[in-house]
Scaffold this motif. Sequence first.
Motif, PDB file in Angstrom:
ATOM      1  N   ALA A  35       1.176  -1.356  -0.147  1.00  0.00           N
ATOM      2  CA  ALA A  35       0.502   0.092  -0.136  1.00  0.00           C
ATOM      3  C   ALA A  35       0.510   1.244  -0.225  1.00  0.00           C
ATOM      4  O   ALA A  35       2.215   1.072   0.470  1.00  0.00           O
ATOM      5  CB  ALA A  35      -1.361  -0.029   1.274  1.00  0.00           C
ATOM      6  N   ARG A  36       0.371   2.472  -0.109  1.00  0.00           N
ATOM      7  CA  ARG A  36       1.013   3.496  -0.294  1.00  0.00           C
ATOM      8  C   ARG A  36       0.608   4.622  -0.600  1.00  0.00           C
ATOM      9  O   ARG A  36      -0.680   4.682  -0.544  1.00  0.00           O
ATOM     10  CB  ARG A  36       1.383   3.615  -2.014  1.00  0.00           C
ATOM     11  CG  ARG A  36       2.572   5.037  -2.405  1.00  0.00           C
ATOM     12  CD  ARG A  36       3.195   5.560  -3.385  1.00  0.00           C
ATOM     13  NE  ARG A  36       3.857   6.197  -3.724  1.00  0.00           N
ATOM     14  CZ  ARG A  36       3.592   7.452  -4.064  1.00  0.00           C
ATOM     15  NH1 ARG A  36       2.264   7.607  -4.534  1.00  0.00           N
ATOM     16  NH2 ARG A  36       4.772   8.449  -4.662  1.00  0.00           N
ATOM     17  N   ILE A  37       0.525   5.853   0.713  1.00  0.00           N
ATOM     18  CA  ILE A  37      -0.050   7.069   0.817  1.00  0.00           C
ATOM     19  C   ILE A  37       1.616   8.126   0.783  1.00  0.00           C
ATOM     20  O   ILE A  37       2.064   7.778   0.722  1.00  0.00           O
ATOM     21  CB  ILE A  37      -1.049   6.889   2.207  1.00  0.00           C
ATOM     22  CG1 ILE A  37      -0.214   6.545   3.531  1.00  0.00           C
ATOM     23  CG2 ILE A  37      -2.003   5.457   2.412  1.00  0.00           C
ATOM     24  CD1 ILE A  37       0.377   7.135   5.234  1.00  0.00           C
ATOM     25  N   GLU A  38       0.586   8.815   0.278  1.00  0.00           N
ATOM     26  CA  GLU A  38       1.653  10.436   0.160  1.00  0.00           C
ATOM     27  C   GLU A  38       0.201  11.559   0.598  1.00  0.00           C
ATOM     28  O   GLU A  38      -0.779  11.485   0.768  1.00  0.00           O
ATOM     29  CB  GLU A  38       1.472  11.202  -1.174  1.00  0.00           C
ATOM     30  CG  GLU A  38       2.331  11.610  -1.554  1.00  0.00           C
ATOM     31  CD  GLU A  38       2.765  11.493  -3.184  1.00  0.00           C
ATOM     32  OE1 GLU A  38       3.527  12.615  -3.586  1.00  0.00           O
ATOM     33  OE2 GLU A  38       2.192  11.015  -3.369  1.00  0.00           O
ATOM     34  N   GLY A  39       1.120  12.240   1.450  1.00  0.00           N
ATOM     35  CA  GLY A  39       0.821  13.615   1.277  1.00  0.00           C
ATOM     36  C   GLY A  39       1.480  14.670   1.341  1.00  0.00           C
ATOM     37  O   GLY A  39       2.826  14.837   0.349  1.00  0.00           O
ATOM     38  N   VAL A  43       5.758  10.483   2.264  1.00  0.00           N
ATOM     39  CA  VAL A  43       5.382   8.710   0.589  1.00  0.00           C
ATOM     40  C   VAL A  43       5.940   7.824   1.627  1.00  0.00           C
ATOM     41  O   VAL A  43       6.643   8.016   2.001  1.00  0.00           O
ATOM     42  CB  VAL A  43       6.006   9.787  -0.377  1.00  0.00           C
ATOM     43  CG1 VAL A  43       5.195   7.772  -1.421  1.00  0.00           C
ATOM     44  CG2 VAL A  43       5.585  10.029  -1.132  1.00  0.00           C
ATOM     45  N   GLN A  45       5.245   4.079   1.830  1.00  0.00           N
ATOM     46  CA  GLN A  45       4.791   2.340   1.234  1.00  0.00           C
ATOM     47  C   GLN A  45       4.491   1.753   2.621  1.00  0.00           C
ATOM     48  O   GLN A  45       6.013   1.510   3.433  1.00  0.00           O
ATOM     49  CB  GLN A  45       6.036   2.309   0.617  1.00  0.00           C
ATOM     50  CG  GLN A  45       5.663   2.998  -0.520  1.00  0.00           C
ATOM     51  CD  GLN A  45       6.859   1.939  -1.784  1.00  0.00           C
ATOM     52  OE1 GLN A  45       7.589   2.430  -1.467  1.00  0.00           O
ATOM     53  NE2 GLN A  45       6.262   1.602  -2.722  1.00  0.00           N
ATOM     54  N   GLU A  50      -4.631   0.074   7.738  1.00  0.00           N
ATOM     55  CA  GLU A  50      -4.778   1.417   7.706  1.00  0.00           C
ATOM     56  C   GLU A  50      -4.586   2.891   8.158  1.00  0.00           C
ATOM     57  O   GLU A  50      -4.676   3.888   7.957  1.00  0.00           O
ATOM     58  CB  GLU A  50      -6.064   1.537   6.149  1.00  0.00           C
ATOM     59  CG  GLU A  50      -5.811   3.542   5.734  1.00  0.00           C
ATOM     60  CD  GLU A  50      -7.580   2.701   4.612  1.00  0.00           C
ATOM     61  OE1 GLU A  50      -7.379   4.149   3.916  1.00  0.00           O
ATOM     62  OE2 GLU A  50      -8.200   2.857   4.837  1.00  0.00           O
ATOM     63  N   ALA A  53      -1.481   3.537   9.474  1.00  0.00           N
ATOM     64  CA  ALA A  53      -0.655   4.272   7.772  1.00  0.00           C
ATOM     65  C   ALA A  53      -1.005   5.896   7.959  1.00  0.00           C
ATOM     66  O   ALA A  53       0.220   6.626   7.861  1.00  0.00           O
ATOM     67  CB  ALA A  53      -0.713   3.416   6.644  1.00  0.00           C
ATOM     68  N   LEU A  54      -1.810   6.024   8.550  1.00  0.00           N
ATOM     69  CA  LEU A  54      -2.471   7.258   8.318  1.00  0.00           C
ATOM     70  C   LEU A  54      -2.032   7.746   9.180  1.00  0.00           C
ATOM     71  O   LEU A  54      -1.694   8.990   9.496  1.00  0.00           O
ATOM     72  CB  LEU A  54      -4.407   7.189   8.158  1.00  0.00           C
ATOM     73  CG  LEU A  54      -4.886   6.962   6.925  1.00  0.00           C
ATOM     74  CD1 LEU A  54      -6.109   6.414   7.257  1.00  0.00           C
ATOM     75  CD2 LEU A  54      -4.694   7.832   6.110  1.00  0.00           C
ATOM     76  N   GLN A  57       1.301   8.794   8.969  1.00  0.00           N
ATOM     77  CA  GLN A  57       1.596  10.365   7.745  1.00  0.00           C
ATOM     78  C   GLN A  57       1.449  11.800   8.665  1.00  0.00           C
ATOM     79  O   GLN A  57       1.798  12.470   8.577  1.00  0.00           O
ATOM     80  CB  GLN A  57       0.602  10.047   6.615  1.00  0.00           C
ATOM     81  CG  GLN A  57       0.140  10.723   5.949  1.00  0.00           C
ATOM     82  CD  GLN A  57      -0.599  11.395   4.994  1.00  0.00           C
ATOM     83  OE1 GLN A  57      -1.978  10.422   5.124  1.00  0.00           O
ATOM     84  NE2 GLN A  57      -0.907  11.796   4.328  1.00  0.00           N
TER      85      GLN A  57
END
Length: 211
Positions: A35-39, A43, A45, A50, A53-54, A57
Amino acid sequence: EVFREILEADPDHAGARAERGYHRAGETWARGVPARIEGDRVVIQHGLPEATALDAQATLESFHNAFARAYCPPLRFHRVHKTSVLLFARRAEYLEHVQEAFPALAGRSAAFDRVPRAFTEVPSGRILGYLEEGESKRMLQVFLMHEATHAMLAMTRDPKARTTAWLEEALADLLSCSTVEKGEVKPAQGVEGHPLYQARMAEAKEAVATG
């Protein structure tokens, strides 16, 4: 195993990597982090839930902003880029990635026993770490803020300048004892009950006991 033999001959063989559960993570291969999230500032991975991970971030975004407010000036950013983070859900997957990335450690079990929960790759500046099921969100925040301190200092340091390692580590330890509340980073007021303080004391006692 046939795929292992293929990878020994050709470490970048995409088919063999896919069969063994790997995917591309920048310039390297990784397992367990699809999974990948970007702010705005980071970034990530990851192979974490979820919500976890949030939270990672949010911690890093808040930390970046708090660091800039507190230390810039007198520090100034020579270069600014999004901090890259790779987070695993199991230590075993994390260590496997470390072994792939640093072949010199292969076969050195004692070296792997000493691999920390998180570290910052050089020269990429990417933060690597893991958080297993059942471990606290606070633990995640602690090691992310520690490693993010190194990332922020690297962006403010003249690339030709050398840093005093012990001083940078001390600052990273101090800032990692902070807390993140409603998007604000609050400096630690007391550290005796902090997980990082307890871990450092345990390491010190073991070192004294073993000479």
